[in-house]
Design an enzyme around this catalytic site. Structure first.
Site, PDB file in Angstrom:
ATOM      1  CD  GLU A  56      -1.676  -2.315   1.865  1.00 38.29           C
ATOM      2  OE1 GLU A  56      -2.574  -3.019   2.354  1.00 38.29           O
ATOM      3  OE2 GLU A  56      -0.459  -2.659   1.894  1.00 38.29           O
ATOM      4  CE  LYS A  86       6.457  -9.184   5.366  1.00 37.56           C
ATOM      5  NZ  LYS A  86       6.386  -7.740   5.555  1.00 37.56           N
ATOM      6  CD1 TRP A 145       2.309  -9.571   4.239  1.00 34.04           C
ATOM      7  CD2 TRP A 145       2.687 -10.344   6.292  1.00 34.04           C
ATOM      8  NE1 TRP A 145       2.732  -8.531   5.002  1.00 34.04           N
ATOM      9  CE2 TRP A 145       2.967  -8.967   6.266  1.00 34.04           C
ATOM     10  CE3 TRP A 145       2.854 -11.042   7.485  1.00 34.04           C
ATOM     11  CZ2 TRP A 145       3.421  -8.279   7.389  1.00 34.04           C
ATOM     12  CZ3 TRP A 145       3.302 -10.356   8.606  1.00 34.04           C
ATOM     13  CH2 TRP A 145       3.572  -8.990   8.550  1.00 34.04           C
TER      14      TRP A 145
END
Length: 543
Positions: free
Chosen positions: A329, A439, A444
């Site tokens: 993001e 992770k 992920w």
């Protein structure tokens, strides 16, 4: 009163034409076997631009790539956005289920795929109805190419096209700088994967961030090697940044073999390289046999860099691995670590502690931490722990075709889900994750999705998946399972059961059977207690 400056749009067309005009002689090396110049890349890009027209790919259409780090992928990085289409890089490590969901959700029109990777995605082709064309990028894998009218050959397509002869920059208006340039999906750890839709403006500003002195500071004299995959968040912006500043590029191709990577770094005199910690860990044993004295900056991201690993590189090369922090993001780089002038007089132990932090935000990125319960902003004292929140011109303000109000604060800041501190100098230090995510290798893994898959086995009564530290992958999942009474199911039985449901690299390294799982005072499964069971003897354990 408004200023009187020219309203030129910020677009990737400028990166292409700058490289074409100023740095045509600079090199792009793929896997050490192909050596071309930016002039060759931009010429291929101009042909690819008209080839997309010939395929009838409309403006705004999503053009997917399922490919590794190569020159042809770089041409797609350029040709797709400068023709006002959207580059959608697909993670080649995803399960078929996730790939199908993402391609269908994005409504991809064309997929460009490495020949070696065809077996991973072609079986899903008929379940991806929006894809009209499959274009195969050549390699020496020898994988069979389907005899299907939808399948085309990249070189044939590009060679048959006339090059676009005009200025890509001149085709953009100021309003067009807000057009989507790229699409990258999150890993889907707390639900279905969500699409992050980058704009030309955001990508150019992020690109400038990679050039900022005192952080990564890419410059014309650099030789940049993005080991981080080009299918992952624009390879951290390194290809675009290198082209903007005129640095040469070294693309490692499909191999992640440490000997191959270090040989490239040595032979090409690489100055800047970026990779996840698992890669740096795999390279570390081979450092003494290589001459890497050209190296000036090693970038680590995707998960926390162990201080011991960073110091191994500093001892061997005089260059530590520099922390970064970011997210899909955030385009994805938000912070860059390293020491600053105020640390020069500190002890070596103090400087090592600074290097272990995730660093300071890049210019134009704003960070704060908020109280998890109230949302109130917490002090920047290096002690208060809160959720890390971020805002800036290359930070997502929403997701593609998905409403996700919980991902943003009331005033529009992105909620990262990471717990962190921020000190008086603006250094971010990650403390923990708000969710029980794992992770592994910079990617992920959803403990919830693994638990859901495991509980679909008829003999499983209860299950909890937690992370176990791993020297190579940073973290690996371990599943704690309670079976129904009388069951003879083994760990291998459970792994075989969930193999079709999740990506192979998500599979737990260990399945530990117990008579009961610990609970909290409210009756919930206590993952914290399970993480403390490192030395406990399980009832039965099978890999």
């Amino acid at each position: 009163m408004d200023g009187l400056m020219q309203p030129r749009p910020l677009t990737l067309a400028h990166v292409l034409e700058r490289a074409e005009r100023l740095y045509a002689h600079k090199q792009v090396v793929t896997a050490g076997v192909e050596r071309v110049t930016y002039a060759d890349v931009t010429a291929g890009t101009r042909r690819l631009a008209t080839a997309l027209d010939a395929l009838g790919v409309p403006a705004g259409a999503r053009v997917a790539t399922f490919a590794t780090n190569t020159r042809r992928h770089l041409e797609l990085y350029l040709a797709v956005p400068v023709t006002k289409r959207v580059l959608h890089s697909l993670n080649i490590r995803l399960s078929a289920e996730h790939l199908e969901y993402i391609v269908n959700h994005a409504e991809d029109d064309v997929v460009f795929v490495d020949r070696a990777l065809l077996p991973r995605i072609w079986p899903s082709a008929d379940r991806m109805p929006t894809v009209r064309h499959w274009v195969v990028l050549p390699d020496d894998s020898g994988e069979e190419i389907p005899a299907d009218p939808r399948v085309l050959h990249y070189d044939d397509l590009v060679d048959a096209a006339e090059p676009f002869a005009g200025s890509f920059e001149d085709t953009f208006t100021l309003a067009d700088e807000h057009l989507a340039s790229g699409l990258c999906y999150t890993s889907g750890t707390t639900g279905p994967p969500k699409g992050v839709l980058y704009s030309h403006r955001s990508t150019i500003l992020h690109c400038l961030g990679t050039l900022a002195a005192g952080f990564i500071g890419l410059c014309e004299s650099d030789v940049v090697m993005p080991i981080v995959p080009m299918f992952h968040a624009n390879a951290w912006g390194l290809p675009y940044g290198a082209m903007m500043t005129g640095a040469s590029l070294v693309l490692p191709g499909p191999s992640s073999d440490p000997v191959h990577l270090l040989a490239l770094m040595e032979s090409e005199r690489v100055t800047v390289a970026g990779a996840v910690p698992t890669v740096w860990t795999s390279l570390a044993p081979h450092l003494p046999s290589r001459d890497l004295n050209a190296t000036r900056f090693l970038l680590g991201g995707g998960s926390v860099i162990a201080p011991a690993l960073s110091e191994t590189y500093r001892a061997a090369l005089g260059v530590p691995i520099t922390h970064s922090w970011g997210m899909t993001e955030i385009s994805p780089v938000g912070t860059i670590g390293g020491t600053r002038t105020q640390h020069r007089d500190g002890t070596e132990a103090e400087r090592t502690a600074v290097r272990a932090a995730q660093g300071q935000p890049l210019p134009l990125v704003s960070l704060r931490i908020g109280d998890v319960e109230t949302g109130e902003e917490l002090p920047r004292d290096g002690r208060a722990i809160g959720e890390l929140q971020v805002a800036g011109p290359w930070v997502a303000g929403g997701y593609y075709e998905v409403e996700s109000p919980a991902s943003f604060t009331a005033d529009g800041w992105l909620r990262t889900g990471d717990l962190a501190t921020i000190d008086a100098d603006g250094y971010v230090r990650l403390v923990d994750r708000m969710k029980d995510l794992i992770k592994s290798g910079g990617e992920w893994i959803s403990s919830v999705e693994l638990e859901s898959a495991l509980t679909s086995h008829p003999d499983v009564v209860e299950v909890a998946v937690v992370a176990r530290p791993d020297p190579r992958w940073d973290e690996r999942p371990v599943a704690y399972v309670v079976l129904r009474e009388g069951s003879t199911a083994t760990g291998n039985d459970l792994l075989a059961h969930i193999t079709p449901m999740v990506a192979k690299w998500w599979l737990p390294d260990e399945v530990v059977f117990r008579a009961a799982l610990p609970k909290t005072g409210t009756g919930k499964l206590s993952k914290a207690a399970l993480r403390d069971l490192k030395s406990a003897q399980p009832v039965q354990a099978q890999a």
